[in-house]
Design a protein around this motif. Structure first.
Motif, PDB file in Angstrom:
ATOM      1  N   UNK A 244       0.823  -1.203   0.000  1.00 38.47           N
ATOM      2  CA  UNK A 244       0.000   0.000   0.000  1.00 38.47           C
ATOM      3  C   UNK A 244       0.861   1.259   0.000  1.00 38.47           C
ATOM      4  N   UNK A 245       1.952   1.233   0.746  1.00 37.99           N
ATOM      5  CA  UNK A 245       2.830   2.394   0.843  1.00 37.99           C
ATOM      6  C   UNK A 245       3.638   2.622  -0.436  1.00 37.99           C
ATOM      7  N   UNK A 246       4.066   1.548  -1.074  1.00 40.36           N
ATOM      8  CA  UNK A 246       5.035   1.652  -2.168  1.00 40.36           C
ATOM      9  C   UNK A 246       4.431   1.635  -3.564  1.00 40.36           C
ATOM     10  N   UNK A 247       3.385   0.893  -3.774  1.00 37.34           N
ATOM     11  CA  UNK A 247       2.767   0.806  -5.101  1.00 37.34           C
ATOM     12  C   UNK A 247       1.656   1.849  -5.154  1.00 37.34           C
ATOM     13  N   UNK A 248       1.990   3.047  -5.644  1.00 42.18           N
ATOM     14  CA  UNK A 248       1.137   4.215  -5.457  1.00 42.18           C
ATOM     15  C   UNK A 248       0.216   4.555  -6.624  1.00 42.18           C
ATOM     16  N   UNK A 249       0.122   3.677  -7.615  1.00 41.30           N
ATOM     17  CA  UNK A 249      -0.825   3.929  -8.693  1.00 41.30           C
ATOM     18  C   UNK A 249      -1.237   2.606  -9.326  1.00 41.30           C
ATOM     19  N   UNK A 250      -2.388   2.645 -10.004  1.00 46.66           N
ATOM     20  CA  UNK A 250      -2.889   1.439 -10.648  1.00 46.66           C
ATOM     21  C   UNK A 250      -3.602   0.522  -9.680  1.00 46.66           C
ATOM     22  N   UNK A 251      -3.972  -0.648 -10.164  1.00 48.49           N
ATOM     23  CA  UNK A 251      -4.733  -1.618  -9.389  1.00 48.49           C
ATOM     24  C   UNK A 251      -3.847  -2.775  -8.960  1.00 48.49           C
ATOM     25  N   UNK A 252      -3.997  -3.185  -7.705  1.00 49.32           N
ATOM     26  CA  UNK A 252      -3.220  -4.296  -7.171  1.00 49.32           C
ATOM     27  C   UNK A 252      -4.147  -5.252  -6.438  1.00 49.32           C
ATOM     28  N   UNK A 253      -4.005  -6.540  -6.700  1.00 51.69           N
ATOM     29  CA  UNK A 253      -4.788  -7.584  -6.054  1.00 51.69           C
ATOM     30  C   UNK A 253      -3.858  -8.533  -5.315  1.00 51.69           C
ATOM     31  N   UNK A 254      -4.166  -8.818  -4.052  1.00 52.91           N
ATOM     32  CA  UNK A 254      -3.446  -9.818  -3.265  1.00 52.91           C
ATOM     33  C   UNK A 254      -4.435 -10.889  -2.834  1.00 52.91           C
ATOM     34  N   UNK A 255      -4.026 -12.150  -2.889  1.00 51.68           N
ATOM     35  CA  UNK A 255      -4.749 -13.249  -2.274  1.00 51.68           C
ATOM     36  C   UNK A 255      -3.786 -13.923  -1.306  1.00 51.68           C
ATOM     37  N   UNK A 256      -4.253 -14.190  -0.073  1.00 55.55           N
ATOM     38  CA  UNK A 256      -3.348 -14.668   0.959  1.00 55.55           C
ATOM     39  C   UNK A 256      -4.110 -15.374   2.076  1.00 55.55           C
TER      40      UNK A 256
END
Length: 341
Positions: free
Chosen positions: A26-38
């Motif tokens: 959340x802190x580092x990837x500051x643009x676009x869409x990101x999906x995590x499954x965990x």
């Protein structure tokens, strides 16, 4: 959920590592869409604003070796095991006031319906199938980025859920169900055709990520950042349990927007410290709200003046100014209690 989505997996079932991983992304990837499954193995994850001592059954948790960790989002406590799958969605946001839970839960509901289930969004932040809760969600705003994450009970142990959590009875006052066991359900129970959790994981990945899903990984620098954050924050007793100092006055009330517990330390009639606890769905930590009360007279009018103009929705979700004041200054007066923490 959208095109051009970065997909990441943590490669771990350690709850402290996974929460640190999520925060670093959340802190580092500051643009676009990101999906995590965990997934987390045998853990109780409490909301950022909750009083840890009130949320868990200590004897049960210790007897069963269940980890207790605090996350960076609001909402209530949840039990995780390897029958539960978590998702995290991060994206850009321009207007925090226009954010709704429904815009993020809708793709999950549609994914479940794609498996033949009668899924629906319900209440503040739940997803139900045939009236039983299979998912709870929470959100966090960081600048122009929002994190929306949730649980998906696929094949979890309901006895462990009921034993580990100390559920506030007021949650069930207006519901026909009277216990955690009868209220929650597992997705696997409702499938028309049985599937394993790995199969469900792959299905959800494709359903939420879409055709433009791009698998990625952390950089080495980000991985080191995760390890530091895990050790210094999520593994630390202070973060999980040490956030409940001694207070002179306390009161709690369940409003439509969630449970609100207010604790105040006052000297010579002025507030020296205040803390807000509960399962309210905040977008940001309530620290600025707590700071605004320091130095104010412990009187309704002065506290009301301090609250005026603050973005309470960001700090307390659906709990309104009048409800904060009624919790702090009930008709019978605030409850005094002996220091116990």
């Amino acid at each position: 959920m959208a095109a051009d989505t970065l997909y990441l997996e943590t490669g771990s079932t350690d709850p402290a590592y996974n929460l640190a991983f999520e925060e670093v992304v959340l802190q580092n990837r500051r643009e676009g869409n990101t999906l995590l499954l965990w997934q987390n193995d045998h853990a109780v994850v409490i909301g950022q604003n909750q009083n840890a001592e009130e949320e868990i059954n200590h004897a049960f948790v210790e007897a069963h070796g269940i980890r207790v960790v605090r996350r960076m989002t609001g909402g209530g406590a949840v039990y995780h095991d390897l029958g539960n799958l978590n998702y995290s969605w991060m994206t850009d946001v321009e207007n925090a006031g226009a954010i709704t839970y429904q815009q993020f839960t809708r793709p999950v509901v549609e994914a479940l319906r794609g498996l033949g289930m009668a899924a629906e969004a319900s209440g503040r932040n739940d997803i139900l199938v045939e009236g039983r809760k299979v998912s709870g969600t929470a959100q966090r705003l960081l600048g122009k980025r929002i994190l929306h994450h949730g649980t998906l009970l696929f094949d979890s142990d309901p006895e462990m859920i009921a034993g580990a959590l100390r559920v506030d009875a007021s949650k069930f006052q207006s519901k026909s169900t009277k216990s955690v066991r009868s209220r929650v359900g597992n997705i696997r129970e409702f499938l028309r055709t049985d599937m394993t959790l790995p199969d469900f994981w792959e299905y959800l990945k494709g359903s939420l990520g879409g055709e433009a899903l791009q698998s990625g990984s952390l950089t080495e620098a980000e991985h080191q950042q995760v390890l530091r954050l895990k050790a210094e924050k999520y593994d630390a007793w202070e973060w999980t349990f040490g956030r409940t100092p001694r207070f002179s006055f306390a009161n709690r009330h369940r409003w439509d927007g969630g449970l609100l517990e207010v604790r105040v330390q006052a000297e010579n009639g002025r507030i020296t410290a205040a803390r807000f606890y509960g399962d309210f769905l905040s977008l940001c930590p309530p620290a600025p709200l707590e700071a605004a009360l320091r130095g104010r007279l412990f009187q309704r009018a002065d506290v009301a003046q301090a609250l005026r103009g603050l973005p309470l929705q960001n700090y307390l979700g659906g709990i309104r100014e009048q409800e904060v004041l009624d919790t702090m200054f009930p008709v019978s007066g605030p409850k005094s209690e002996a220091p116990s923490f």
